[in-house]
Design a protein around this motif. Structure first.
Motif, PDB file in Angstrom:
ATOM      1  N   VAL A 106     -13.001   6.669   0.564  1.00 40.27           N
ATOM      2  CA  VAL A 106     -13.706   7.004   1.915  1.00 40.27           C
ATOM      3  C   VAL A 106     -14.421   8.049   1.853  1.00 40.27           C
ATOM      4  N   LEU A 107     -15.803   7.686   2.108  1.00 40.17           N
ATOM      5  CA  LEU A 107     -16.614   9.106   2.141  1.00 40.17           C
ATOM      6  C   LEU A 107     -17.347   8.909   3.440  1.00 40.17           C
ATOM      7  N   SER A 108     -18.606   8.344   3.534  1.00 40.80           N
ATOM      8  CA  SER A 108     -19.438   8.326   4.786  1.00 40.80           C
ATOM      9  C   SER A 108     -18.876   6.734   5.318  1.00 40.80           C
ATOM     10  N   GLN A 109     -18.490   6.086   4.456  1.00 45.62           N
ATOM     11  CA  GLN A 109     -18.086   4.729   4.761  1.00 45.62           C
ATOM     12  C   GLN A 109     -16.923   4.278   3.742  1.00 45.62           C
ATOM     13  N   THR A 110     -16.022   3.316   4.014  1.00 44.35           N
ATOM     14  CA  THR A 110     -15.126   2.761   3.172  1.00 44.35           C
ATOM     15  C   THR A 110     -15.756   1.819   2.236  1.00 44.35           C
ATOM     16  N   ARG A 111     -15.430   1.868   0.828  1.00 41.26           N
ATOM     17  CA  ARG A 111     -15.793   0.961  -0.071  1.00 41.26           C
ATOM     18  C   ARG A 111     -14.467   0.665  -1.036  1.00 41.26           C
ATOM     19  N   TRP A 112     -14.470  -0.688  -1.336  1.00 35.89           N
ATOM     20  CA  TRP A 112     -13.421  -1.081  -2.465  1.00 35.89           C
ATOM     21  C   TRP A 112     -13.872  -1.638  -3.522  1.00 35.89           C
ATOM     22  N   PHE A 113     -13.310  -1.205  -4.651  1.00 38.70           N
ATOM     23  CA  PHE A 113     -13.651  -1.781  -6.090  1.00 38.70           C
ATOM     24  C   PHE A 113     -12.510  -2.249  -6.566  1.00 38.70           C
ATOM     25  N   PRO A 114     -12.513  -3.710  -6.907  1.00 41.50           N
ATOM     26  CA  PRO A 114     -11.326  -4.299  -7.643  1.00 41.50           C
ATOM     27  C   PRO A 114     -11.417  -4.292  -9.156  1.00 41.50           C
ATOM     28  N   VAL A 115     -10.420  -4.213  -9.822  1.00 43.18           N
ATOM     29  CA  VAL A 115     -10.440  -4.025 -11.301  1.00 43.18           C
ATOM     30  C   VAL A 115      -9.269  -5.026 -11.822  1.00 43.18           C
ATOM     31  N   TRP A 116      -9.580  -5.703 -12.875  1.00 41.08           N
ATOM     32  CA  TRP A 116      -8.574  -6.782 -13.427  1.00 41.08           C
ATOM     33  C   TRP A 116      -8.000  -6.163 -14.499  1.00 41.08           C
ATOM     34  N   LEU A 117      -6.683  -5.872 -14.733  1.00 39.74           N
ATOM     35  CA  LEU A 117      -6.117  -5.194 -15.884  1.00 39.74           C
ATOM     36  C   LEU A 117      -5.346  -6.372 -16.628  1.00 39.74           C
ATOM     37  N   GLN A 118      -5.896  -6.552 -17.931  1.00 40.09           N
ATOM     38  CA  GLN A 118      -5.183  -7.396 -18.835  1.00 40.09           C
ATOM     39  C   GLN A 118      -4.510  -6.596 -20.008  1.00 40.09           C
ATOM     40  N   VAL A 119      -3.305  -7.037 -20.295  1.00 41.50           N
ATOM     41  CA  VAL A 119      -2.117  -6.204 -21.097  1.00 41.50           C
ATOM     42  C   VAL A 119      -1.879  -7.097 -22.371  1.00 41.50           C
ATOM     43  N   ALA A 120      -2.577  -6.598 -23.489  1.00 37.87           N
ATOM     44  CA  ALA A 120      -2.334  -7.381 -24.756  1.00 37.87           C
ATOM     45  C   ALA A 120      -1.198  -6.869 -25.511  1.00 37.87           C
ATOM     46  N   SER A 121      -0.430  -7.652 -26.116  1.00 36.61           N
ATOM     47  CA  SER A 121       0.608  -7.203 -27.270  1.00 36.61           C
ATOM     48  C   SER A 121       0.379  -7.785 -28.359  1.00 36.61           C
ATOM     49  N   GLY A 122       0.354  -6.824 -29.511  1.00 38.90           N
ATOM     50  CA  GLY A 122       0.495  -7.449 -30.614  1.00 38.90           C
ATOM     51  C   GLY A 122      -0.828  -7.719 -31.457  1.00 38.90           C
ATOM     52  N   PRO A 123      -0.994  -8.418 -32.488  1.00 37.77           N
ATOM     53  CA  PRO A 123       0.250  -9.157 -33.006  1.00 37.77           C
ATOM     54  C   PRO A 123       1.140  -8.174 -33.919  1.00 37.77           C
ATOM     55  N   TYR A 124       2.437  -8.394 -33.883  1.00 33.58           N
ATOM     56  CA  TYR A 124       3.321  -7.696 -34.787  1.00 33.58           C
ATOM     57  C   TYR A 124       3.989  -8.634 -35.641  1.00 33.58           C
ATOM     58  N   GLN A 125       4.704  -8.045 -36.523  1.00 31.64           N
ATOM     59  CA  GLN A 125       5.666  -8.776 -37.488  1.00 31.64           C
ATOM     60  C   GLN A 125       5.023 -10.247 -37.886  1.00 31.64           C
TER      61      GLN A 125
END
Length: 535
Positions: A106-125
């Motif tokens: 929120v500044l002079s107007q309200t803006r929205w910025f979407p972010v897609w978070l992907q979580v990776a695991s490994g490879p382990y063992q």
């Protein structure tokens, strides 16, 4: 007051959720990949310059407040914080942190910025499982040639990893196994020697790009295709017996065990299969067994037996050679193991000197049979005893051969002598036959003359006084005495001639011949009587 604040916030979140749904459907959100247990920073748009009031929300079924640049609003968890008053910093990520995030400015107007978070695991063992025949003490796997081998690779990773297999043969470069093989397991039906090498399983996380690999060495072993071979031989330069065992054609080399038989007393083990025997172990007819064992079988191994023995000799005791000719002496060795060394020596002139091959002496050996050929025999040099000697670690045997050297025989003189003796014998036999069997001779003469026996008269002169002749003489003397009446008896010596005539059965001719003979005999008797009378 607090209630008044919550109400507008709820309305704002509702409107924000509806707006984000449209953005996500349109694919306008930014994508960020983080890894479990790591930290990640989500940027609020790609904007430079002064920023307004920033608030971050988590979009699940409904928006959830996380953190705001408004210091009066504490973060939902300590893991959430703002970086540069606008970017969301999340520490110690977990798989549950994956999802859609929204940045409200929120500044002079309200803006929205979407972010897609992907979580990776490994490879382990990353784990590789290979169904092989066994494992060496150092951990290296091995499989039997021609066997079936299963390969399997597993890894704990999110999302599930992409698995690739790579193979590197000895002294070769690494290469993908198969055509872009991305399966985690496969099977090789017939293992061969060219499949021996290093197998690498590569597990790759497509989100993070992180990969792990495990390399396993696999050896392909093969037992020898044939039975082991063993033998005994004299050790070079030593007065000992060497036992050697070979079992070729396998990989790796087998192990060897030597035992004494019977009893199975262990003599020694080695990779070379060689065992040395001293003099105390050398007994005629003794047996030794070699047992070869290979890592891939057979379980009982394979064996061969060696039986040692002292030599025996067989040869002709006497040989004859004519002056200037050639003669061959033969010596046959039997029962010798290890094979005996055969030497030829002279027993009279030089008993300790071994005969060496030369133009005069030719020595050949075929297996355990040795021959000595003497060329251009001489009485002075070659006549005498020859010794054939056979020796191996178990004993020495010798045999003597007498060689006589003679002058060549006169064949013409021998033939003439034989013919003369035959003729002389024939003459003696013929003379005896003529003397003791005249009838036979007469028949033989008839045969040569071609005459009939009935046409021959045979005169036999006999001086023996037979009984019949004495009676006839007495009757004649009595008749003469009666006629002349002589005063005393007259002694006479009478020769009687008997005539037999067989002329084709003609009795008249035979009678006339007999009568003529009687008359002649009477006249001779009268003359003799008158000469004997007294005057």
């Amino acid at each position: 007051m607090a209630a008044g604040v919550r109400a507008p916030a709820s309305g704002v979140l509702f409107c924000l959720g509806a707006l984000l749904v449209g953005w996500v459907a349109a694919g306008l959100e930014a994508a960020v990949v983080g890894e479990v247990h790591e930290n990640v920073t989500l940027h609020c748009g790609n904007i430079s310059g002064p920023r307004g009031l920033v608030t971050w929300y988590r979009n699940d079924s409904e928006p959830v407040f996380l953190v705001s640049s408004n210091s009066s609003l504490p973060p939902a968890e300590p893991r959430f914080s703002l970086v540069n008053t606008s970017s969301l910093h999340i520490g110690a990520l977990s798989l549950q942190d994956a999802g859609n995030y929204t940045c409200q400015e929120v500044l002079s107007q309200t803006r929205w910025f979407p972010v897609w978070l992907q979580v990776a695991s490994g490879p382990y063992q990353v784990e590789v499982h290979i169904s092989t025949s066994g494992t060496l003490p150092n951990g290296t796997l091995y499989a039997a040639k021609g066997s079936e081998v299963n390969f399997n690779c597993s890894s704990s990773s999110w999302p599930p990893p992409v698995v690739e297999w790579w193979f590197q043969a000895p002294d070769s470069s690494i290469e993908p196994f198969g055509n872009n093989l991305t399966v985690s397991c496969f099977t090789l039906l017939l293992m061969s020697q060219n499949l021996q090498g290093n197998y690498t399983c590569l597990a790759k996380n497509v989100l993070s790009g992180r990969h792990r690999q495990v390399t396993t060495e696999l050896l392909v072993y093969s037992p020898p295709p044939s039975a082991p071979q063993c033998w005994a031989e004299m050790s070079p330069g030593l007065l000992m017996l060497q036992l050697t065992c070979r079992w070729d054609g396998g990989y790796p080399d087998p192990d060897f065990l030597w035992t004494e038989e019977p009893g199975g007393v262990v003599m020694g083990t080695s990779k070379l299969g060689v065992e040395m025997l001293n003099q105390s172990q050398l007994l005629d007819g003794k047996k030794f067994r070699c047992v070869g064992s290979h890592i891939v079988g057979p379980e009982s191994g394979a064996s061969c037996v060696v039986q040692i023995g002292s030599p025996s000799l067989l040869s002709e005791p006497m040989k004859t050679c004519f002056v200037g000719g050639n003669v061959t002496l033969t010596c046959q060795v039997s029962g010798a193991y290890p094979p005996a060394k055969v030497l030829w020596l002279r027993n009279l002139t030089q008993p300790e000197l071994v005969i060496q091959p030369s133009g005069h002496y030719l020595i050949t050996q075929n297996g355990q049979s040795s021959t000595l050929t003497i060329c251009n025999c001489s009485q002075d040099l070659d006549k005498g005893y020859y010794v054939c000697r056979a020796e191996n670690p178990l004993g020495v045997r010798e045999v003597d051969i007498w060689l006589s050297v003679e002058e060549p025989l006169n064949i013409g003189g021998i033939v003439g002598t034989i013919v003369s003796l035959l003729l002389l014998g024939l003459a003696i036999i013929s003379g005896l036959m003529f003397y003791y069997s005249p009838v036979f001779c007469w028949k033989v003469g008839n045969t040569f003359r071609g005459q009939d026996m009935s046409d021959i008269m045979v005169l036999v002169d006999s001086e023996e006084e037979e009984v019949g002749e004495e009676d006839a003489t007495e009757e004649e003397e009595a008749a003469a005495n009666e006629r002349e009446e002589l005063p005393k008896e007259i002694h006479k010596h009478v020769h009687i001639h008997r005539v037999t005539a067989l002329v084709n059965g003609n009795t008249d001719r035979m009678g006339r011949g007999l009568q003529a003979l009687q008359d002649d005999s009477s006249e001779q008797q009268n003359d003799m009587v008158q000469e004997d009378r007294p005057v």
